[in-house]
Design an enzyme around this catalytic site. Sequence first.
Site, short mmCIF file in Angstrom:
data_model
loop_
_atom_site.label_atom_id
_atom_site.label_comp_id
_atom_site.label_asym_id
_atom_site.label_seq_id
_atom_site.Cartn_x
_atom_site.Cartn_y
_atom_site.Cartn_z
N HIS A 1 0.84 -1.20 0.00
CA HIS A 1 0.00 0.00 0.00
C HIS A 1 0.88 1.26 0.00
O HIS A 1 0.59 2.21 -0.74
CB HIS A 1 -0.89 0.07 1.25
CG HIS A 1 -1.94 -0.98 1.37
ND1 HIS A 1 -2.12 -1.73 2.49
CD2 HIS A 1 -2.92 -1.37 0.51
CE1 HIS A 1 -3.15 -2.55 2.34
NE2 HIS A 1 -3.65 -2.36 1.14
N LYS B 1 -16.22 -7.02 7.03
CA LYS B 1 -14.90 -7.63 7.16
C LYS B 1 -14.55 -7.84 8.63
O LYS B 1 -14.89 -7.02 9.47
CB LYS B 1 -13.84 -6.75 6.48
CG LYS B 1 -13.59 -7.13 5.04
CD LYS B 1 -12.26 -6.53 4.58
CE LYS B 1 -11.96 -6.89 3.15
NZ LYS B 1 -10.73 -6.27 2.68
N ARG C 1 -2.22 -6.35 -8.19
CA ARG C 1 -1.16 -7.31 -7.85
C ARG C 1 -1.07 -8.45 -8.85
O ARG C 1 0.00 -8.90 -9.19
CB ARG C 1 -1.43 -7.91 -6.47
CG ARG C 1 -1.10 -7.00 -5.34
CD ARG C 1 -1.72 -7.46 -4.07
NE ARG C 1 -3.16 -7.28 -4.12
CZ ARG C 1 -3.95 -7.31 -3.07
NH1 ARG C 1 -3.45 -7.57 -1.89
NH2 ARG C 1 -5.24 -7.10 -3.19
N SER D 1 -3.24 -7.43 3.19
CA SER D 1 -3.51 -7.24 4.62
C SER D 1 -3.92 -8.57 5.24
O SER D 1 -3.53 -8.88 6.37
CB SER D 1 -4.62 -6.22 4.81
OG SER D 1 -4.22 -4.98 4.31
P1 ADP Z 1 -6.05 -5.87 0.81
O1 ADP Z 1 -6.50 -6.45 -0.53
O2 ADP Z 1 -4.60 -6.06 1.09
O3 ADP Z 1 -6.98 -6.14 1.96
P2 ADP Z 1 -7.18 -3.23 0.49
O4 ADP Z 1 -8.59 -3.65 0.39
O5 ADP Z 1 -6.83 -2.31 1.59
O6 ADP Z 1 -6.10 -4.35 0.60
O7 ADP Z 1 -6.70 -2.67 -0.92
C1 ADP Z 1 -6.68 -1.35 -1.32
C2 ADP Z 1 -6.06 -1.24 -2.68
O8 ADP Z 1 -4.67 -1.52 -2.57
C3 ADP Z 1 -6.59 -2.21 -3.74
O9 ADP Z 1 -6.60 -1.55 -4.98
C4 ADP Z 1 -5.56 -3.31 -3.75
O10 ADP Z 1 -5.51 -3.97 -4.99
C5 ADP Z 1 -4.30 -2.51 -3.51
N1 ADP Z 1 -3.23 -3.30 -2.91
C6 ADP Z 1 -3.26 -4.04 -1.81
N2 ADP Z 1 -2.07 -4.64 -1.58
C7 ADP Z 1 -1.26 -4.26 -2.59
C8 ADP Z 1 0.09 -4.55 -2.95
N3 ADP Z 1 0.82 -5.40 -2.24
N4 ADP Z 1 0.60 -3.98 -4.07
C9 ADP Z 1 -0.18 -3.16 -4.81
N5 ADP Z 1 -1.46 -2.85 -4.54
C10 ADP Z 1 -2.00 -3.39 -3.46
#
Ligand code: ADP
Length: 161
Positions: A17, A41, A90, A128
């Site tokens: 992130h 969640k 990703r 996460s």
């Molecule tokens: P997670 O999927 O880890 O629970 P979130 O729902 O907080 O994360 O995701 C928020 C945004 O960040 C989404 O667009 C997700 O694809 C992106 N994201 C999460 N982890 C990564 C990563 N390791 N590299 C790039 N983008 C990421």
Amino acid sequence: MKVGIYPGSFDPVTNGHIDIIKRSAKLVDTLIVAILQNTNKNALFSVEERIHLLEESCKDIKNLKIECFSGLLIDFAKQQNANLIIRGLRALTDFEYELQMAQMNKHLHSEIETIFLVTDVKYSFLSSSSIKEVALFGGDVSNFVPPIVSEKTLEKHKGGI
Ligand code: ADP
């Protein structure tokens, strides 16, 4: 003035992130990291804790604002006068869901564009939920998250998740 929104759960924020946040902040005048208040969640950190972790981890980024929202992202984006929604990709598995969401948002409000930043390969396996799983079983997450997140995740684990 270009305003970008990077929405997510950030429960907790990972180095993946942070990489997207740093890169997005260079593309816009103001970047809003928007934390989704998601009741479905199984959250490890409260929204207040997530805000704190993000603030501590992104202290050096000057054009950053951290907000939380509930309801439709596109409504929040309009409210904030945002021009762009930024999402990270990703893997192919992210793409299908992201494409649908971007197209739906485009229908709901055509003025706001969604852009995707491709993960740095060194973070492509990071999520996460995987951080929470590793921490739950006592694994070391310090290479994958900012130091404050590693510390607080460990504290939660010690307290019994
Ligand atoms: P997670 O999927 O880890 O629970 P979130 O729902 O907080 O994360 O995701 C928020 C945004 O960040 C989404 O667009 C997700 O694809 C992106 N994201 C999460 N982890 C990564 C990563 N390791 N590299 C790039 N983008 C990421």
